[in-house]
Design a protein around this motif. Structure first.
Motif, PDB file in Angstrom:
ATOM      1  N   GLN A 144      42.766  36.755  50.069  1.00  0.00           N
ATOM      2  CA  GLN A 144      42.171  35.499  49.613  1.00  0.00           C
ATOM      3  C   GLN A 144      40.890  35.283  50.403  1.00  0.00           C
ATOM      4  O   GLN A 144      40.912  35.281  51.637  1.00  0.00           O
ATOM      5  CB  GLN A 144      43.120  34.332  49.848  1.00  0.00           C
ATOM      6  N   LEU A 145      39.775  35.141  49.699  1.00  0.00           N
ATOM      7  CA  LEU A 145      38.506  34.872  50.352  1.00  0.00           C
ATOM      8  C   LEU A 145      38.257  33.376  50.400  1.00  0.00           C
ATOM      9  O   LEU A 145      38.579  32.648  49.462  1.00  0.00           O
ATOM     10  CB  LEU A 145      37.368  35.560  49.589  1.00  0.00           C
ATOM     11  N   ALA A 146      37.700  32.926  51.497  1.00  0.00           N
ATOM     12  CA  ALA A 146      37.438  31.500  51.674  1.00  0.00           C
ATOM     13  C   ALA A 146      36.524  30.998  50.567  1.00  0.00           C
ATOM     14  O   ALA A 146      35.488  31.594  50.267  1.00  0.00           O
ATOM     15  CB  ALA A 146      36.798  31.258  53.044  1.00  0.00           C
ATOM     16  N   GLY A 147      36.929  29.909  49.930  1.00  0.00           N
ATOM     17  CA  GLY A 147      36.126  29.291  48.887  1.00  0.00           C
ATOM     18  C   GLY A 147      36.320  29.877  47.509  1.00  0.00           C
ATOM     19  O   GLY A 147      35.817  29.324  46.531  1.00  0.00           O
ATOM     20  N   LEU A 148      37.046  30.987  47.402  1.00  0.00           N
ATOM     21  CA  LEU A 148      37.292  31.599  46.094  1.00  0.00           C
ATOM     22  C   LEU A 148      38.664  31.153  45.623  1.00  0.00           C
ATOM     23  O   LEU A 148      39.684  31.680  46.053  1.00  0.00           O
ATOM     24  CB  LEU A 148      37.230  33.123  46.215  1.00  0.00           C
ATOM     25  N   THR A 149      38.706  30.162  44.753  1.00  0.00           N
ATOM     26  CA  THR A 149      39.978  29.546  44.365  1.00  0.00           C
ATOM     27  C   THR A 149      40.251  29.613  42.869  1.00  0.00           C
ATOM     28  O   THR A 149      41.210  29.025  42.383  1.00  0.00           O
ATOM     29  CB  THR A 149      39.988  28.065  44.794  1.00  0.00           C
ATOM     30  N   ASP A 150      39.412  30.341  42.147  1.00  0.00           N
ATOM     31  CA  ASP A 150      39.523  30.369  40.681  1.00  0.00           C
ATOM     32  C   ASP A 150      39.737  31.803  40.207  1.00  0.00           C
ATOM     33  O   ASP A 150      38.983  32.708  40.566  1.00  0.00           O
ATOM     34  CB  ASP A 150      38.231  29.800  40.078  1.00  0.00           C
ATOM     35  N   ARG A 151      40.752  32.010  39.385  1.00  0.00           N
ATOM     36  CA  ARG A 151      41.056  33.355  38.899  1.00  0.00           C
ATOM     37  C   ARG A 151      39.904  33.948  38.082  1.00  0.00           C
ATOM     38  O   ARG A 151      39.599  35.144  38.201  1.00  0.00           O
ATOM     39  CB  ARG A 151      42.331  33.324  38.053  1.00  0.00           C
ATOM     40  N   ASP A 152      39.262  33.132  37.261  1.00  0.00           N
ATOM     41  CA  ASP A 152      38.181  33.639  36.423  1.00  0.00           C
ATOM     42  C   ASP A 152      37.047  34.203  37.268  1.00  0.00           C
ATOM     43  O   ASP A 152      36.465  35.244  36.948  1.00  0.00           O
ATOM     44  CB  ASP A 152      37.655  32.539  35.505  1.00  0.00           C
ATOM     45  N   THR A 153      36.723  33.519  38.356  1.00  0.00           N
ATOM     46  CA  THR A 153      35.671  34.018  39.236  1.00  0.00           C
ATOM     47  C   THR A 153      36.129  35.279  39.953  1.00  0.00           C
ATOM     48  O   THR A 153      35.344  36.212  40.155  1.00  0.00           O
ATOM     49  CB  THR A 153      35.275  32.949  40.260  1.00  0.00           C
ATOM     50  N   ALA A 154      37.399  35.325  40.346  1.00  0.00           N
ATOM     51  CA  ALA A 154      37.939  36.531  40.983  1.00  0.00           C
ATOM     52  C   ALA A 154      37.835  37.730  40.048  1.00  0.00           C
ATOM     53  O   ALA A 154      37.546  38.848  40.471  1.00  0.00           O
ATOM     54  CB  ALA A 154      39.387  36.292  41.409  1.00  0.00           C
ATOM     55  N   LEU A 155      38.035  37.498  38.745  1.00  0.00           N
ATOM     56  CA  LEU A 155      37.939  38.586  37.769  1.00  0.00           C
ATOM     57  C   LEU A 155      36.530  39.170  37.705  1.00  0.00           C
ATOM     58  O   LEU A 155      36.344  40.338  37.388  1.00  0.00           O
ATOM     59  CB  LEU A 155      38.370  38.098  36.391  1.00  0.00           C
ATOM     60  N   LEU A 156      35.529  38.350  38.011  1.00  0.00           N
ATOM     61  CA  LEU A 156      34.155  38.839  37.991  1.00  0.00           C
ATOM     62  C   LEU A 156      33.909  39.888  39.070  1.00  0.00           C
ATOM     63  O   LEU A 156      32.948  40.647  38.991  1.00  0.00           O
ATOM     64  CB  LEU A 156      33.169  37.677  38.182  1.00  0.00           C
ATOM     65  N   LEU A 157      34.755  39.910  40.078  1.00  0.00           N
ATOM     66  CA  LEU A 157      34.591  40.866  41.170  1.00  0.00           C
ATOM     67  C   LEU A 157      35.346  42.163  40.934  1.00  0.00           C
ATOM     68  O   LEU A 157      35.305  43.064  41.765  1.00  0.00           O
ATOM     69  CB  LEU A 157      35.066  40.231  42.489  1.00  0.00           C
ATOM     70  N   ARG A 158      36.037  42.262  39.811  1.00  0.00           N
ATOM     71  CA  ARG A 158      36.784  43.479  39.531  1.00  0.00           C
ATOM     72  C   ARG A 158      35.844  44.677  39.485  1.00  0.00           C
ATOM     73  O   ARG A 158      34.806  44.651  38.841  1.00  0.00           O
ATOM     74  CB  ARG A 158      37.537  43.346  38.206  1.00  0.00           C
ATOM     75  N   GLY A 159      36.214  45.736  40.174  1.00  0.00           N
ATOM     76  CA  GLY A 159      35.371  46.925  40.251  1.00  0.00           C
ATOM     77  C   GLY A 159      34.463  46.956  41.464  1.00  0.00           C
ATOM     78  O   GLY A 159      33.856  47.991  41.761  1.00  0.00           O
ATOM     79  N   ALA A 160      34.361  45.846  42.192  1.00  0.00           N
ATOM     80  CA  ALA A 160      33.520  45.817  43.386  1.00  0.00           C
ATOM     81  C   ALA A 160      34.133  46.675  44.483  1.00  0.00           C
ATOM     82  O   ALA A 160      35.352  46.717  44.654  1.00  0.00           O
ATOM     83  CB  ALA A 160      33.335  44.379  43.881  1.00  0.00           C
ATOM     84  N   ARG A 161      33.292  47.357  45.213  1.00  0.00           N
ATOM     85  CA  ARG A 161      33.746  48.115  46.376  1.00  0.00           C
ATOM     86  C   ARG A 161      33.750  47.200  47.593  1.00  0.00           C
ATOM     87  O   ARG A 161      32.835  46.408  47.773  1.00  0.00           O
ATOM     88  CB  ARG A 161      32.835  49.320  46.599  1.00  0.00           C
TER      89      ARG A 161
END
Length: 255
Positions: A144-161
């Motif tokens: 869990q990253l600080a300030g990242l509380t929304d699943r939709d936004t987390a999905l935007l990071l899919r594939g990030a290294r």
């Protein structure tokens, strides 16, 4: 989400390959040799392809700032950043990330205070965020990253290294070495014969193997690169001197 901080409670949470103490398959008695472990990079588990246009949308500066991610540049990126995993999916509904670690147990991911995220190849987007919590979840790490509380936004990071500063790696235990510290070290045998340099480490499931490269001449008379594979176990690896950038092994040049 509780942080997993008891590495000894589960061998899979060590971030190191299980030490091997056996010798060659011969009749000579096994020696009491030091155990060597390594932080070995593995290919990340690939997320299944989905028809989800939002998951392929760039994170973007405004989204990053709104959700606690800090926009980074090539200049602000840490010089000692080491790739340690990849985001394969969002986890749950509160913005957690499911990470495929490059090393069993994800030791560096669990220890580092800040994660650095790189998405894309040609013009990669760079972000970082404080790790609020992380735990081992099967073969993955859920963070869990600080300030990242929304699943939709987390999905935007899919594939990030995911990168971690080498300075944030936990101190290795006795006779344990991180792969990033071994790459480029000179390798010689006990007779002083130079065998080459460490080019990579390979995990064959049972142990780590040093892949050594050395210059040689091909059959056509042209210079080429030879390769040696040496198990990274105590019976063969006698000393590792990081300061001298040198490894001494019980291995002959004609093996």
């Amino acid at each position: 989400m509780p942080e997993h901080d008891d590495a000894k409670a589960d061998a899979k949470a060590t971030g190191a390959v299980t030490p091997q103490g056996s010798g060659r398959a011969s009749k000579r008695p096994a020696r009491s040799a030091p155990a060597f472990g390594a932080f070995v990079r593995k290919e990340p588990v690939r997320a299944p392809v989905r028809e989800n246009t939002q998951a392929n949308t760039p994170v973007g500066a405004s989204t990053a700032q709104a959700d606690g991610l800090r926009v980074e540049t090539a200049q602000s990126w840490p010089a000692d950043a080491v790739e340690v995993g990849a985001v394969i999916e969002a986890y749950g509904l509160k913005g957690a990330l499911k990470i495929a670690p490059h090393a069993q147990g994800g030791k560096a991911l669990l220890a580092a205070r800040r994660w650095w995220l790189l998405k894309g190849r040609e013009q990669p987007e760079r972000h970082s965020a404080v790790r609020a919590s992380a735990k081992v979840h099967g073969d993955s790490i859920v963070g869990q990253l600080a300030g990242l509380t929304d699943r939709d936004t987390a999905l935007l990071l899919r594939g990030a290294r995911v990168y971690v500063s080498r300075a944030d790696f936990p101190a290795p235990e006795a006779d344990e070495y991180y792969w990033v510290d071994l790459i480029g070290l000179d390798v010689a045998n006990e007779a002083g014969v130079e065998l080459g340099k460490v080019a990579d480490l390979i995990d064959n499931g049972a142990q780590s193997v040093l892949r050594i490269e050395y210059p040689e001449t091909g059959k056509d008379g042209k210079p080429t690169t030879g390769e040696r594979l040496i198990p990274f176990v105590g019976v063969f690896v006698k000393t590792v001197d990081l300061a001298a950038k040198r490894i001494v092994v019980d291995w002959e040049a004609d093996y």
